[in-house]
Scaffold this motif. Sequence first.
Motif, short mmCIF file in Angstrom:
data_model
loop_
_atom_site.label_atom_id
_atom_site.label_comp_id
_atom_site.label_asym_id
_atom_site.label_seq_id
_atom_site.Cartn_x
_atom_site.Cartn_y
_atom_site.Cartn_z
N THR A 148 -23.63 -11.51 -18.62
CA THR A 148 -23.36 -11.13 -20.01
C THR A 148 -23.88 -9.74 -20.27
OG1 THR A 148 -23.63 -11.76 -22.34
CG2 THR A 148 -25.50 -12.17 -20.89
N SER A 149 -23.11 -8.93 -20.95
CA SER A 149 -23.51 -7.56 -21.32
C SER A 149 -24.05 -6.77 -20.12
CB SER A 149 -24.56 -7.60 -22.43
OG SER A 149 -24.01 -8.12 -23.61
N GLY A 150 -23.41 -6.98 -18.98
CA GLY A 150 -23.78 -6.21 -17.80
C GLY A 150 -24.86 -6.81 -16.96
N THR A 151 -25.44 -7.96 -17.37
CA THR A 151 -26.44 -8.59 -16.52
C THR A 151 -25.78 -9.19 -15.30
OG1 THR A 151 -26.24 -10.79 -17.53
CG2 THR A 151 -27.77 -9.24 -18.59
N GLY A 152 -26.58 -9.40 -14.26
CA GLY A 152 -26.06 -10.11 -13.11
C GLY A 152 -26.01 -11.60 -13.37
N ALA A 153 -25.09 -12.29 -12.72
CA ALA A 153 -25.03 -13.74 -12.83
C ALA A 153 -26.17 -14.36 -12.04
CB ALA A 153 -23.69 -14.25 -12.32
N ILE A 154 -26.52 -15.60 -12.41
CA ILE A 154 -27.59 -16.33 -11.74
C ILE A 154 -27.02 -17.62 -11.16
CG2 ILE A 154 -29.71 -17.67 -12.10
CD1 ILE A 154 -30.60 -15.61 -14.12
N SER A 155 -27.37 -17.91 -9.92
CA SER A 155 -27.08 -19.19 -9.29
C SER A 155 -28.27 -19.50 -8.40
CB SER A 155 -25.79 -19.12 -8.47
OG SER A 155 -25.53 -20.36 -7.84
N THR A 156 -29.08 -20.50 -8.80
CA THR A 156 -30.34 -20.72 -8.10
C THR A 156 -30.66 -22.21 -8.03
OG1 THR A 156 -32.69 -20.07 -8.05
CG2 THR A 156 -31.73 -20.44 -10.20
N PRO A 157 -31.22 -22.67 -6.88
CA PRO A 157 -31.51 -24.10 -6.74
C PRO A 157 -32.75 -24.51 -7.52
CG PRO A 157 -32.19 -22.91 -4.79
CD PRO A 157 -31.47 -21.92 -5.65
N GLY A 158 -32.85 -25.81 -7.77
CA GLY A 158 -33.99 -26.34 -8.49
C GLY A 158 -35.30 -25.91 -7.86
N GLY A 159 -36.22 -25.44 -8.70
CA GLY A 159 -37.53 -25.01 -8.25
C GLY A 159 -37.62 -23.54 -7.94
N THR A 160 -36.49 -22.83 -7.90
CA THR A 160 -36.49 -21.40 -7.58
C THR A 160 -36.17 -20.60 -8.83
OG1 THR A 160 -35.77 -21.86 -5.32
CG2 THR A 160 -35.52 -19.60 -6.11
N GLY A 161 -37.17 -19.94 -9.38
CA GLY A 161 -36.96 -19.10 -10.55
C GLY A 161 -36.24 -17.81 -10.18
N PHE A 162 -35.60 -17.21 -11.16
CA PHE A 162 -34.83 -16.00 -10.87
C PHE A 162 -34.62 -15.21 -12.16
CE2 PHE A 162 -31.11 -13.43 -9.82
CZ PHE A 162 -31.37 -13.05 -8.51
N THR A 163 -34.71 -13.89 -12.07
CA THR A 163 -34.41 -13.01 -13.21
C THR A 163 -33.23 -12.14 -12.83
OG1 THR A 163 -36.72 -12.99 -13.93
CG2 THR A 163 -35.29 -11.24 -14.76
#
Length: 361
Positions: A148-163
């Motif tokens: 959204t608004s130029g951010t990167g998409a996120i796809s991450t497994p349970g327990g793995t945080g991501f920004t």
Amino acid sequence: GTGGSVVLSLAPALQSTKVWTSSIASNVANFAANTGGSANSPAWSATAPAAASSTIVQVTAGNTVLLKKETFSVGTATSYTTTRSCSSTNLPSDLNGQNDATLIIAAADAGKLILCTYTNALLPATIQTAKVWSGTTRSTDIAKIAATSGTGAISTPGGTGFTSTAGSAVVGATVVFPAETFSGTPGLAANYLTTFACTGNTNAPTGGGGNGQNSHNLVIAAADSGKTIVCSYTNTLKTAALTLNKTWSNATLNDVVNVTATGLTALSSTANPVSKTDTGSAQTVRAGDVIVIAENFTTGASGNYTSALSCTGTSGLSGSTLTVGATDTNISCGYTNTRKTALLTLNKTWSNATLNDVVNV
């Protein structure tokens, strides 16, 4: 006699001015007095959104005037881009109005009013999304948050945080944060509580009620300029309480079984008395867990009993496999063992007996 011509050369004049193309109302930009000119304008200021100007002073060709940088007494320079431009022959040494710069007054500037303009525009806000997991997780569940608004998409497994990588949004824009989705095994959003919250923002997100499984809108305020706004989706896996139980019906005295369930503490039950129910302690299970329930005789023989498994508080039992549902809260599962019975008929046959002899079989 013959008169000669006289050429008058007027000294150049210098003035600074402030323009806001976008601003936060009541921010105050300050400018210290210039130095280096044959005359120097005193310190001055401008309050957004109104334009303002310094006094006009006369300078001399060859002067190297130090144009002072813009500072803020109300607001912050990091909210703005500040460009400096001068209507002089020579350019200032630095076009960034948040730095000091020198301006050499040229002979060609004679007779001019040199106007040095500081133009401020609000910076966009930096936008990021973040994935946070709370408590126990399941690595086979994959959380997805679209860009959204130029951010990167996120796809991450349970327990793995991501920004996400950063995007941006200008003042007044409405950033739409998408609903979180899931894939994987079992990969069901319904198995999670998902909260949505932002930091660094002025306005509150609207439209989704703080549930990250709904989309939210965030209007970028003027005060957000130059700031980083991070909106986090925090997932907590739903849980339920599972209690194992064992019921005996007319059992063989002191037969013993263990009732087991995947990942849980087994329940040991002894048929003493021969008709009874034993109940274990409640144990925590997670929505989406797949649990195989079984019983094993350590004393006695399973073939002597009819055995039936049943659960209450859930609709997820299939055969001996329980899938914990998203709405399950208190589950009780157990086996009922009933000792098998048969019909026995006694009979007596006489052959050439003495009349009226009697026996008991």
